[in-house]
Design an enzyme around this catalytic site. Structure first.
Site, mmCIF file in Angstrom:
data_model
loop_
_atom_site.group_PDB
_atom_site.id
_atom_site.type_symbol
_atom_site.label_atom_id
_atom_site.label_comp_id
_atom_site.label_asym_id
_atom_site.label_seq_id
_atom_site.Cartn_x
_atom_site.Cartn_y
_atom_site.Cartn_z
ATOM 1 N N ASP A 1 -2.395 23.728 -20.328
ATOM 2 C CA ASP A 1 -2.907 24.948 -19.703
ATOM 3 C C ASP A 1 -4.363 25.068 -20.151
ATOM 4 O O ASP A 1 -4.774 24.437 -21.143
ATOM 5 C CB ASP A 1 -2.093 26.182 -20.084
ATOM 6 C CG ASP A 1 -2.338 27.333 -19.095
ATOM 7 O OD1 ASP A 1 -3.354 27.295 -18.377
ATOM 8 O OD2 ASP A 1 -1.532 28.266 -19.051
HETATM 9 C C1 BGC Z 1 -3.136 30.110 -16.518
HETATM 10 C C2 BGC Z 1 -2.696 28.990 -15.607
HETATM 11 C C3 BGC Z 1 -3.802 28.633 -14.656
HETATM 12 C C4 BGC Z 1 -5.036 28.244 -15.466
HETATM 13 C C5 BGC Z 1 -6.224 27.882 -14.621
HETATM 14 C C6 BGC Z 1 -4.449 29.777 -17.198
HETATM 15 O O1 BGC Z 1 -4.942 30.874 -17.906
HETATM 16 O O2 BGC Z 1 -2.159 30.343 -17.499
HETATM 17 O O3 BGC Z 1 -1.553 29.370 -14.903
HETATM 18 O O4 BGC Z 1 -3.399 27.578 -13.833
HETATM 19 O O5 BGC Z 1 -5.406 29.356 -16.277
HETATM 20 O O6 BGC Z 1 -6.717 28.998 -13.962
#
Ligand code: BGC
Length: 750
Positions: free
Chosen positions: A220
């Site tokens: 993530d």
């Molecule tokens: C979220 C993800 C997301 C990523 C990119 C993160 O903070 O948890 O679900 O895909 O950011 O935006």
């Protein structure tokens, strides 16, 4: 290529791209959020939706999609999204999100599918298959046990192995095995003391060796706590990127073999996107119409007294509620789409009298109430549009409670005094308390329906479409009835998440503890009616058939749900579990034989390994049931605290220790580390306080203090570890270590 170059290739080039590899002629690959449309950003990038993205179709949220109980619908949803990605030159989409809805207050429940792993897993598999059939890659997220937003980047999910296997990993297992997603995203949190992106057991032993995952694991955004550990664990690609200093920390701590393996995984992923695909196009209009159809397949008719719905027409009907003019159609955060168009109820029916009755954030005033009540008193039917404003549920923070805004509740109360035909259209990404449910005539749940939700809602109200959705999560009478309410998240000040209830999540708890609920998992009405007969189950318990007949006057779809009940003497087990489902379309009077495949896992439970215990199991479909003798090992009772055999109320910490073992001791305060958050360190550093306040001003100026994005960005900033701030802001050098050293020095006694 040198090892150093290979390491560098395993971290992103920028927020949304992997690096190019000239030596192997591999292109840079573009990733984009997901999961309910494309959030393709241009130059201004961020993780929480501060900066606008290109226009794209906004699909219904995943929590509504799951209510379709239709893998065909999920496939089509994924396919359309994949097609759109191709047209917008996005190679892979960061979705679907399949975390289990452990508690109704999780701020991101609207992005997740269900409280049930079978439903979440099968729907996710179909979504991924649909998307990948277009050549667009799909990324399951967030792996795993990421079921709260409160301190989401450093919270430790303490979960027993049984619950982990049967509930929290199961949906991922189904989707990985059945659909082969190109990517899987490691979650921010820790599981049992280990950051997911450093968890070898999770990423390597289970995901790769047990389930046969062949894709790449991506972190993530800024989830990596220690790059060396994450290479060792099998976490391949770090996003949005590392820097030379962080890569230097790896030296001598990782085997070449591990780096090689990750390099190959990222290279294989890039290779899948190396042929310049022909830029396809799609019709905005057609996608808009398609998502309307999907939405109609998902919406859930919760109640319909006296068959008030469908209405023949809108004569003598008025609209009340702010959401009629400004529909709540999507959630805030990284999934926020810039919709290509947006239907509004008042825009579609300008001739229908309307009064807002409340404001955007759900407050009301005597004047607003008066206007709404006067209008309601003059009409035969009132359609009231209510739901959660976006400041109530978002990525970045959990909900404060399960209630609708006070102003909306007051509004409904007042309407009920002057009109007996109040029909509620409800917009929210997750379950809400519905104390007025028995007093209003009908409730139609629209979830977060996406950009065509207004038209879909009115097609359902007017009978141009027939509701066939079923709830993918239980709606309790009140929040306190939910088992984890006594120890969940910010309301209880629990930064670390104790999964004390173990396998008793959602209906598994309410059924076993016999707690009455407002609407059970799987609940949903139709305008037509169905009868079930002739249930047959094969001797090995692997196949069932049932005849389903449409006995009403409307053509309609029926979701057929099959549950398996383990033998009663096996005490530490749910009463029943969903193990298969199918959706069928039937004309009035038509009957179809529905076949349900029950897979091997339906009779197994985790007890130090997957075990099938001998006994008489019951297969239930609707009101019908058949028993089946399953051969396996002899059941030996598990030695667990009484609560797990006969759950009632909330388990205590002591009960939990009985199945989990000793709880970890956590050191608080200095010395701080790069995993410490601003919340931990702010009080010890003027500089950090200033930085936080400057950020607050920027966010307030850009988003407005009352907005969901503001609330989300501020809690994320506060709860973000210092090393993640460095990665998310793409800061070079030793920033994180320098800050930590500085704050620690300040803390040292003179
Ligand atoms: C979220 C993800 C997301 C990523 C990119 C993160 O903070 O948890 O679900 O895909 O950011 O935006």
């Amino acid at each position: 290529m040198t090892l150093k170059e290979k390491i560098a290739f395993c971290s992103g080039r920028d927020f949304w791209h992997t690096k190019e590899c000239r030596e192997l002629q591999l292109p840079s690959v573009m990733l984009s959020d997901g999961p309910n449309g494309l959030r393709k950003q241009g130059e201004k990038t961020d993780i929480i939706g501060m900066n606008r993205s290109e226009k794209a179709t906004c699909f219904p949220g995943a929590s509504l999609l799951a209510c379709s109980f239709s893998t065909d619908t999920a496939f089509e949803y994924g396919r359309l999204l994949g097609e759109e990605a191709r047209a917008m030159e996005v190679d892979a989409v960061l979705g679907p999100g399949i975390n289990i809805k452990r508690n109704p207050l999780c701020g991101r429940n609207f992005e997740y599918l269900s409280e049930d792993p079978q439903l979440a897993g099968k729907m996710a598999a179909a979504y991924v298959r649909g998307m990948q059939s277009t050549g667009t890659g799909s990324c399951l997220k967030h792996f795993a046990c990421n079921s709260q937003e409160y301190f989401r980047m450093t919270s430790d999910s303490l979960v027993d192995e049984r619950a982990l296997r049967e509930i929290y990993l199961r949906a991922f297992e189904i989707a990985v095995k059945e659909a082969k997603p190109q990517l899987i995203m490691g979650a921010y949190n820790l599981i049992n003391g280990v950051y997911c992106c450093s968890d070898k057991k999770l990423m390597d032993d289970i995901l790769r060796k047990e389930w046969g995952f062949e894709g790449a694991v991506v972190t993530d955004w800024a989830a990596v706590a220690d790059r060396a550990e994450s290479f060792e664990a099998g976490c391949d690609l770090i996003m949005p990127g590392g820097n030379a200093w962080q890569e230097d920390r790896i030296k001598g701590r990782v085997s070449e073999e591990r780096i090689e393996a990750s390099f190959n995984a990222v290279a294989d992923f890039a290779r899948k996107h190396s042929e310049k695909r022909e830029k396809s196009s799609f019709s905005e209009e057609e996608h808009h119409e398609a998502v309307r159809g999907i939405c109609e397949d998902c919406a859930v008719l919760l109640s319909n007294k006296g068959g008030i719905l469908p209405l023949k027409n809108l004569e003598d009907t008025c609209f009340i509620g702010y959401m009629a003019q400004d529909i709540r159609y999507q959630g805030a955060g990284s999934s926020m789409i810039n919709p290509s168009r947006l239907d509004q109820i008042t825009g579609l029916y300008p001739g229908v009298p309307y009064a807002p009755g409340c404001s955007r954030n759900g407050d009301t005033s005597p004047e607003m109430l008066k206007e709404a009540v006067e209008l309601a008193a003059k009409h035969r039917n009132v359609i009231a549009f209510v739901g959660l404003p976006d400041t109530y549920e978002s990525e970045g923070f959990d909900r404060d409670n399960m209630r609708l805004p006070q102003g909306q509740l007051k509004l409904i109360d007042e309407l009920l005094k002057v009109n007996e035909n109040v029909i509620v259209l409800l917009f929210s990404g997750s379950a809400v308390e519905l104390d007025f449910a028995d007093e209003v005539k009908a409730v139609l749940y629209m979830g977060l329906p996406g950009q065509a939700g207004a038209r879909a809602a009115m097609n359902l109200v007017l009978g141009k479409a027939v509701p066939s959705g079923r709830l993918a999560e239980t709606w309790p009478m009140k929040y306190e009835d939910c088992v984890s309410s006594a120890y969940y998240g910010s309301r209880c000040g629990m930064k670390d998440a104790q999964y004390r209830e173990s396998i008793y999540v959602g209906y598994r708890y309410y059924d076993k503890a016999q707690v009455p609920v407002r609407y059970q998992f799987g609940w949903g009405l139709s305008y037509t009616s169905f009868s079930y007969s002739d249930l047959w189950v094969s001797e090995d318990g692997k196949t069932a058939t049932v005849a389903v007949r449409n006995t009403g006057d409307y053509p309609g779809k029926e979701a057929v749900l099959l549950y398996v009940c383990p033998p009663e003497e096996q005490l530490f087990r749910p009463k029943r579990e969903l193990k298969a489902f199918e959706k069928v379309f039937l004309e009035p009077g038509e009957e179809k034989k529905v076949t349900l495949r029950i897979d091997d896992s339906a009779y197994s439970t985790w007890n130090g390994g997957w075990k099938v215990y001998s006994g008489k199991y019951t297969v239930q479909v609707g009101e019908l049931e058949k028993s089946v003798d399953i051969e396996g090992e002899e059941y030996s009772p598990m030695d667990v605290p009484e609560w797990y055999l006969h759950p009632a109320g909330a388990p205590t910490e002591q009960d939990f220790i009985g199945i989990y073992g000793a709880l970890p001791e956590k050191a608080a305060g200095a010395p701080f580390t790069i995993n410490s958050t601003l919340a931990d360190m702010k009080e010890s550093s003027i500089l950090l306080r200033i930085a936080y306040n400057v950020y607050e001003l920027i966010s307030a100026r850009k988003n407005g203090r009352g907005s969901a994005v503001y609330r989300g960005t501020m809690s994320i900033a506060n709860e973000c570890p210092i090393r993640a701030i460095q990665n998310n802001l793409l800061i070079k050098g030793k920033f994180d270590e320098i800050i930590v050293r500085m704050v620690n020095r300040k803390k040292q006694p003179a």
